[in-house]
Design an enzyme around this catalytic site. Structure first.
Site, PDB file in Angstrom:
ATOM      1  N   ASP A  67      -6.415  16.190  36.357  1.00 44.07           N
ATOM      2  CA  ASP A  67      -7.756  16.193  35.763  1.00 44.07           C
ATOM      3  C   ASP A  67      -8.130  14.827  35.206  1.00 44.07           C
ATOM      4  O   ASP A  67      -7.289  13.934  35.087  1.00 44.07           O
ATOM      5  CB  ASP A  67      -7.848  17.280  34.668  1.00 44.07           C
ATOM      6  CG  ASP A  67      -6.654  17.264  33.717  1.00 44.07           C
ATOM      7  OD1 ASP A  67      -5.903  16.272  33.707  1.00 44.07           O
ATOM      8  OD2 ASP A  67      -6.473  18.238  32.979  1.00 44.07           O
ATOM      9  N   ASP A 136      -5.131  27.289  24.023  1.00 42.33           N
ATOM     10  CA  ASP A 136      -5.899  28.480  24.443  1.00 42.33           C
ATOM     11  C   ASP A 136      -5.458  28.990  25.816  1.00 42.33           C
ATOM     12  O   ASP A 136      -6.103  29.854  26.400  1.00 42.33           O
ATOM     13  CB  ASP A 136      -7.404  28.167  24.452  1.00 42.33           C
ATOM     14  CG  ASP A 136      -7.770  27.032  25.414  1.00 42.33           C
ATOM     15  OD1 ASP A 136      -6.874  26.513  26.117  1.00 42.33           O
ATOM     16  OD2 ASP A 136      -8.964  26.669  25.460  1.00 42.33           O
ATOM     17  N   HIS A 138      -5.112  27.112  28.621  1.00 39.54           N
ATOM     18  CA  HIS A 138      -5.632  26.437  29.818  1.00 39.54           C
ATOM     19  C   HIS A 138      -4.540  25.628  30.520  1.00 39.54           C
ATOM     20  O   HIS A 138      -3.590  25.166  29.889  1.00 39.54           O
ATOM     21  CB  HIS A 138      -6.876  25.593  29.517  1.00 39.54           C
ATOM     22  CG  HIS A 138      -6.652  24.329  28.733  1.00 39.54           C
ATOM     23  ND1 HIS A 138      -7.167  24.127  27.484  1.00 39.54           N
ATOM     24  CD2 HIS A 138      -6.004  23.181  29.034  1.00 39.54           C
ATOM     25  CE1 HIS A 138      -6.846  22.923  27.051  1.00 39.54           C
ATOM     26  NE2 HIS A 138      -6.134  22.322  27.977  1.00 39.54           N
ATOM     27  N   GLU A 143     -10.352  26.120  31.533  1.00 38.84           N
ATOM     28  CA  GLU A 143     -10.511  26.804  30.244  1.00 38.84           C
ATOM     29  C   GLU A 143     -10.594  28.321  30.457  1.00 38.84           C
ATOM     30  O   GLU A 143     -10.855  28.784  31.569  1.00 38.84           O
ATOM     31  CB  GLU A 143     -11.794  26.307  29.564  1.00 38.84           C
ATOM     32  CG  GLU A 143     -11.765  24.832  29.174  1.00 38.84           C
ATOM     33  CD  GLU A 143     -10.922  24.548  27.935  1.00 38.84           C
ATOM     34  OE1 GLU A 143      -9.927  25.252  27.688  1.00 38.84           O
ATOM     35  OE2 GLU A 143     -11.265  23.587  27.210  1.00 38.84           O
TER      36      GLU A 143
END
Ligand code: GLP
Length: 260
Positions: A67, A136, A138, A143
């Site tokens: 990413d 979270d 990811h 996400e």
């Protein structure tokens, strides 16, 4: 999923580096998927050490990073390209032309993302994908609510991830809201995945990904469907795993031919 619990963060990072080194030793022209964040820094240092001291050779290796932030100017200290240059690429011998990143400055982002997928395919696919995990759940920057079949595309970060990553930027305001990330489907296409998680702040996400339901609410849980996935954690990240004792038992009783 093979779950490996190491006593300390350093031991977990060394274990991950050993797995990557074994991949490169077994196939000199390996295609590696690489990750950023604070977690893999120790992995990259150890790989650099193996390169220097044990001649671990990256001359034929190809890399694709997971990413990149959208809109950061070239050479920005927080761009993932710069991160990788600092922590790995300046320290080992991967030829520059075989290093690939999503381009956060691409004029036509959808076309660029499609091209990234094509480049991965043309390289023969990713042999080993290194991953971290967000608090979270990811992976890459997929996400919660990301399609589990998603491909490389633009994503909007959650406020929680923006806050988590603000420590690198100095303030929340400076963190870009948009990123380009390989999709969950792109990651699942890798022949093998290796997720490294360190510290108590990851314990809940780790338990969810390994023992919870498979759900877009926790994108890393898709890895339960991956046939060749290792999860390496330190004790702090393992605290919420219900079956931790069984994972330790499996590891201790592993046949010698399965050890790296
Ligand atoms: C970012 C990256 C992820 C990484 C995550 C956790 O969001 N895109 O690939 O896994 O941060 O980072 P850290 O290792 O710093 O906790």
């Amino acid at each position: 999923m093979e779950i490996i619990i190491k006593a300390t963060a350093v031991e977990a990072q060394h274990e991950a580096a050993r797995i990557i080194a074994a991949q490169v030793r077994g196939k000199a022209a390996s295609v590696l998927g690489l990750a950023t964040g604070s977690t893999p820094i120790g992995v990259y240092s150890h790989l650099a050490e193996l390169h220097q001291k044990e001649h671990l050779d990256f001359a034929q290796v190809t890399t694709f990073n997971l990413d990149e932030y959208v809109g950061l100017p070239e050479g920005h200290p927080q761009s993932y390209r710069e991160f990788m240059r600092q922590h790995l690429f300046s320290r080992v011998n991967i030829p520059a032309h075989r290093i690939h990143f999503p381009d956060g400055l691409a004029a036509d982002i959808p076309a660029h993302c499609a091209g990234y997928e094509t480049a991965i395919r043309q390289a023969g696919g990713i042999d080993l994908q290194l991953l971290g995990i967000g608090s979270d759940g990811h992976i890459g920057f997929n996400e919660p609510s990301s399609s589990l079949a998603s491909r490389t595309r633009i994503k909007t970060l959650t406020p929680r991830t923006v806050k988590d990553n603000a420590r690198f930027f100095g303030s929340v305001e400076q963190v870009p809201r948009h990123v380009i990330t390989m999709g969950v489907g792109t990651i699942m296409d890798a022949r093998a995945c290796l997720l490294l998680a360190i510290g108590e702040s990851k314990a809940e996400a780790v338990a969810g990904m390994a023992e919870g339901p498979i759900t877009a609410d926790l994108p890393a849980s898709a890895l339960q469907m991956h046939p060749v996935c290792k999860l390496v954690v330190d004790e702090a990240a393992a605290t919420r795993l219900r079956r931790a004792d069984y994972y330790r038992w499996v590891y201790d009783n592993k046949p010698s031919w399965q050890r790296t």
